[in-house]
Design a protein around this motif. Structure first.
Motif, PDB file in Angstrom:
ATOM      1  N   GLU A 110       0.824  -1.079  -0.019  1.00 34.21           N
ATOM      2  CA  GLU A 110       0.012   0.046   0.000  1.00 34.21           C
ATOM      3  C   GLU A 110       0.820   1.283  -0.159  1.00 34.21           C
ATOM      4  O   GLU A 110       0.424   2.200  -0.439  1.00 34.21           O
ATOM      5  CB  GLU A 110      -0.768   0.034   1.113  1.00 34.21           C
ATOM      6  CG  GLU A 110      -1.911  -1.209   1.292  1.00 34.21           C
ATOM      7  CD  GLU A 110      -2.777  -1.499   2.613  1.00 34.21           C
ATOM      8  OE1 GLU A 110      -2.233  -0.657   3.477  1.00 34.21           O
ATOM      9  OE2 GLU A 110      -3.255  -2.377   2.503  1.00 34.21           O
ATOM     10  N   LEU A 111       1.914   1.058   0.497  1.00 34.02           N
ATOM     11  CA  LEU A 111       2.830   2.329   0.710  1.00 34.02           C
ATOM     12  C   LEU A 111       4.257   1.821   0.354  1.00 34.02           C
ATOM     13  O   LEU A 111       4.567   0.863   0.592  1.00 34.02           O
ATOM     14  CB  LEU A 111       2.828   2.918   2.065  1.00 34.02           C
ATOM     15  CG  LEU A 111       1.893   3.488   2.693  1.00 34.02           C
ATOM     16  CD1 LEU A 111       1.892   3.893   4.086  1.00 34.02           C
ATOM     17  CD2 LEU A 111       1.214   4.660   1.839  1.00 34.02           C
ATOM     18  N   ASP A 112       5.201   2.839  -0.178  1.00 36.31           N
ATOM     19  CA  ASP A 112       6.535   2.591  -0.234  1.00 36.31           C
ATOM     20  C   ASP A 112       7.170   3.193   0.951  1.00 36.31           C
ATOM     21  O   ASP A 112       8.411   2.368   1.099  1.00 36.31           O
ATOM     22  CB  ASP A 112       6.914   3.528  -1.515  1.00 36.31           C
ATOM     23  CG  ASP A 112       6.582   3.208  -2.909  1.00 36.31           C
ATOM     24  OD1 ASP A 112       6.500   1.741  -3.259  1.00 36.31           O
ATOM     25  OD2 ASP A 112       5.835   4.012  -3.634  1.00 36.31           O
ATOM     26  N   MET A 113       6.807   3.978   1.656  1.00 35.89           N
ATOM     27  CA  MET A 113       7.382   4.179   2.945  1.00 35.89           C
ATOM     28  C   MET A 113       6.222   4.606   3.824  1.00 35.89           C
ATOM     29  O   MET A 113       5.536   5.373   3.750  1.00 35.89           O
ATOM     30  CB  MET A 113       8.438   5.399   2.901  1.00 35.89           C
ATOM     31  CG  MET A 113       8.960   5.719   4.034  1.00 35.89           C
ATOM     32  SD  MET A 113      10.338   7.096   4.153  1.00 35.89           S
ATOM     33  CE  MET A 113      11.672   5.733   3.700  1.00 35.89           C
ATOM     34  N   SER A 114       6.284   4.075   5.269  1.00 35.31           N
ATOM     35  CA  SER A 114       5.520   4.606   6.142  1.00 35.31           C
ATOM     36  C   SER A 114       6.613   5.386   7.246  1.00 35.31           C
ATOM     37  O   SER A 114       7.538   4.996   7.542  1.00 35.31           O
ATOM     38  CB  SER A 114       4.877   3.421   7.117  1.00 35.31           C
ATOM     39  OG  SER A 114       5.898   2.820   7.529  1.00 35.31           O
ATOM     40  N   ILE A 115       5.931   6.524   7.839  1.00 35.83           N
ATOM     41  CA  ILE A 115       6.769   7.355   8.845  1.00 35.83           C
ATOM     42  C   ILE A 115       5.875   7.447  10.021  1.00 35.83           C
ATOM     43  O   ILE A 115       4.596   7.913   9.999  1.00 35.83           O
ATOM     44  CB  ILE A 115       6.828   8.745   7.995  1.00 35.83           C
ATOM     45  CG1 ILE A 115       7.517   8.724   6.831  1.00 35.83           C
ATOM     46  CG2 ILE A 115       7.884   9.534   9.028  1.00 35.83           C
ATOM     47  CD1 ILE A 115       7.846  10.182   5.875  1.00 35.83           C
ATOM     48  N   GLY A 116       6.551   7.157  11.239  1.00 37.33           N
ATOM     49  CA  GLY A 116       6.007   7.300  12.279  1.00 37.33           C
ATOM     50  C   GLY A 116       6.033   8.533  12.912  1.00 37.33           C
ATOM     51  O   GLY A 116       6.944   9.234  13.084  1.00 37.33           O
ATOM     52  N   VAL A 117       4.935   8.896  13.379  1.00 35.52           N
ATOM     53  CA  VAL A 117       4.720  10.315  14.513  1.00 35.52           C
ATOM     54  C   VAL A 117       4.110   9.824  15.808  1.00 35.52           C
ATOM     55  O   VAL A 117       3.173   9.037  15.933  1.00 35.52           O
ATOM     56  CB  VAL A 117       3.881  11.189  13.706  1.00 35.52           C
ATOM     57  CG1 VAL A 117       4.527  11.667  12.203  1.00 35.52           C
ATOM     58  CG2 VAL A 117       2.446  10.662  13.352  1.00 35.52           C
ATOM     59  N   PHE A 118       4.811  10.599  16.748  1.00 34.12           N
ATOM     60  CA  PHE A 118       4.339   9.947  17.994  1.00 34.12           C
ATOM     61  C   PHE A 118       3.054  10.560  18.556  1.00 34.12           C
ATOM     62  O   PHE A 118       2.634  11.838  17.952  1.00 34.12           O
ATOM     63  CB  PHE A 118       5.138  10.785  19.302  1.00 34.12           C
ATOM     64  CG  PHE A 118       6.607  10.631  19.107  1.00 34.12           C
ATOM     65  CD1 PHE A 118       7.067   8.954  18.538  1.00 34.12           C
ATOM     66  CD2 PHE A 118       7.744  11.075  19.142  1.00 34.12           C
ATOM     67  CE1 PHE A 118       8.248   8.880  18.275  1.00 34.12           C
ATOM     68  CE2 PHE A 118       9.110  10.679  19.079  1.00 34.12           C
ATOM     69  CZ  PHE A 118       9.460   9.283  18.374  1.00 34.12           C
ATOM     70  N   GLU A 119       2.094   9.887  19.231  1.00 34.64           N
ATOM     71  CA  GLU A 119       1.032  10.287  19.937  1.00 34.64           C
ATOM     72  C   GLU A 119       0.521   9.916  21.158  1.00 34.64           C
ATOM     73  O   GLU A 119       0.489   8.611  21.467  1.00 34.64           O
ATOM     74  CB  GLU A 119      -0.318   9.744  19.008  1.00 34.64           C
ATOM     75  CG  GLU A 119      -1.687  10.139  19.256  1.00 34.64           C
ATOM     76  CD  GLU A 119      -1.911  11.681  19.507  1.00 34.64           C
ATOM     77  OE1 GLU A 119      -2.475  12.182  20.304  1.00 34.64           O
ATOM     78  OE2 GLU A 119      -1.550  12.353  18.228  1.00 34.64           O
ATOM     79  N   GLY A 120       0.663  10.839  22.116  1.00 28.34           N
ATOM     80  CA  GLY A 120       0.429  10.769  23.567  1.00 28.34           C
ATOM     81  C   GLY A 120       1.458  10.240  24.457  1.00 28.34           C
ATOM     82  O   GLY A 120       1.477   9.768  25.346  1.00 28.34           O
ATOM     83  N   GLY A 121       2.814  10.243  23.801  1.00 29.27           N
ATOM     84  CA  GLY A 121       3.963   9.907  24.518  1.00 29.27           C
ATOM     85  C   GLY A 121       4.347  10.826  25.359  1.00 29.27           C
ATOM     86  O   GLY A 121       5.497  10.479  26.360  1.00 29.27           O
ATOM     87  N   GLY A 122       4.097  11.989  25.252  1.00 32.32           N
ATOM     88  CA  GLY A 122       4.637  13.140  26.029  1.00 32.32           C
ATOM     89  C   GLY A 122       4.508  14.493  25.430  1.00 32.32           C
ATOM     90  O   GLY A 122       4.614  14.521  24.019  1.00 32.32           O
ATOM     91  N   PHE A 123       4.198  15.609  26.137  1.00 29.10           N
ATOM     92  CA  PHE A 123       3.990  16.804  25.190  1.00 29.10           C
ATOM     93  C   PHE A 123       4.834  17.341  24.465  1.00 29.10           C
ATOM     94  O   PHE A 123       5.022  17.669  23.499  1.00 29.10           O
ATOM     95  CB  PHE A 123       3.749  17.840  26.582  1.00 29.10           C
ATOM     96  CG  PHE A 123       3.601  19.299  25.732  1.00 29.10           C
ATOM     97  CD1 PHE A 123       2.475  19.595  25.190  1.00 29.10           C
ATOM     98  CD2 PHE A 123       4.632  20.247  25.803  1.00 29.10           C
ATOM     99  CE1 PHE A 123       2.265  21.081  24.442  1.00 29.10           C
ATOM    100  CE2 PHE A 123       4.736  21.541  25.512  1.00 29.10           C
ATOM    101  CZ  PHE A 123       3.407  21.830  24.567  1.00 29.10           C
ATOM    102  N   VAL A 124       6.359  17.302  24.848  1.00 29.33           N
ATOM    103  CA  VAL A 124       7.548  17.902  24.491  1.00 29.33           C
ATOM    104  C   VAL A 124       7.754  17.049  23.265  1.00 29.33           C
ATOM    105  O   VAL A 124       7.685  17.537  22.022  1.00 29.33           O
ATOM    106  CB  VAL A 124       8.824  17.877  25.153  1.00 29.33           C
ATOM    107  CG1 VAL A 124       9.852  18.294  24.421  1.00 29.33           C
ATOM    108  CG2 VAL A 124       8.408  18.723  26.376  1.00 29.33           C
ATOM    109  N   THR A 125       7.842  15.808  23.163  1.00 25.28           N
ATOM    110  CA  THR A 125       8.263  14.946  22.072  1.00 25.28           C
ATOM    111  C   THR A 125       7.125  14.907  21.035  1.00 25.28           C
ATOM    112  O   THR A 125       7.087  15.014  19.803  1.00 25.28           O
ATOM    113  CB  THR A 125       8.688  13.402  22.450  1.00 25.28           C
ATOM    114  OG1 THR A 125       7.656  12.857  23.321  1.00 25.28           O
ATOM    115  CG2 THR A 125      10.061  13.585  22.991  1.00 25.28           C
TER     116      THR A 125
END
Length: 218
Positions: A110-125
């Motif tokens: 479905e994708l050539d690349m997936s890119i992970g983004v943080f959600e709920g791990g901490g405000f700063v990151t």
């Protein structure tokens, strides 16, 4: 692999510079996905290489600190896997499920690349990752595609080069949320002033990528 994921040759590659406090945990999670986990120690002067080996990774030790690009390149060259999951060495909260989220759309075609983004791990990151999601170090793709990124081996921070190649190659890509994952910020690892200085230098390199490429300078 977990149910629903086809059996494919997959490696996990982890560039690391002075990450003895977190690299072991990242390696142990990576090993739940694949037995082929490669850590490239980028001239680390702490116990990064030793901790990674003790956790079960194969380790490539670079003698000088050349940056994330050369370390990533060395890790990619150290595995024959068709697919790779790329992780930062300073992650916290990482689980096998996060790796599946990254890898599944790539293996499914479905994708050539997936890119992970943080959600709920901490405000700063969370804030930093969402402000500049294209700079995320959590990705999955074919190894050959990543090795084909122009200048990958020369960029201290390779994410802008990868983004440029995504556009140039018309690759299919998308962001994937990684719930409860975070990074240990530079200010915490190195002390406030040293960490802030390292962050400033990092963003200077990242933001001047296009100008440096036009001039042909590293």
């Amino acid at each position: 692999m977990s149910a629903g994921l086809p059996s494919e040759p997959v490696a996990v590659v982890i560039p690391a510079y002075n990450e003895e406090g977190t690299v072991g945990d990242v390696v142990r999670v990576a090993l739940t996905l694949s037995s082929d986990v490669v850590v490239a120690s980028d001239g680390s002067v702490d116990r990064t290489a030793q901790v990674a080996r003790e956790a079960g990774a194969r380790v490539v030790e670079l003698t000088t600190n050349g940056g994330k690009g050369p370390a990533l390149y060395a890790a990619l060259r150290a595995t024959p896997a068709e697919y790779v999951v790329m992780l930062d060495a300073d992650l916290t909260g990482l689980t096998r499920e996060h790796l599946d989220l990254l890898l599944r759309p790539v293996l499914a075609g479905e994708l050539d690349m997936s890119i992970g983004v943080f959600e709920g791990g901490g405000f700063v990151t969370d804030w930093g990752n969402k402000l500049t999601p294209h700079l995320s170090g959590q990705r999955a793709c074919r190894r050959a595609w990543l090795l084909g990124v122009p200048g990958l081996n020369a960029e201290r921070w390779p994410e802008p080069a990868i983004t440029a190649h995504l556009k140039a190659s018309q690759a299919r890509w998308a962001y994937v949320e990684l719930p409860q994952v975070a990074q240990v910020v530079k200010e915490k690892k190195r002390g406030f002033w040293a960490g802030a200085g390292a962050r400033t230098r990092m963003y200077a390199q990242l933001l001047t990528y296009r100008a440096r490429r036009k001039k042909g300078t590293p």
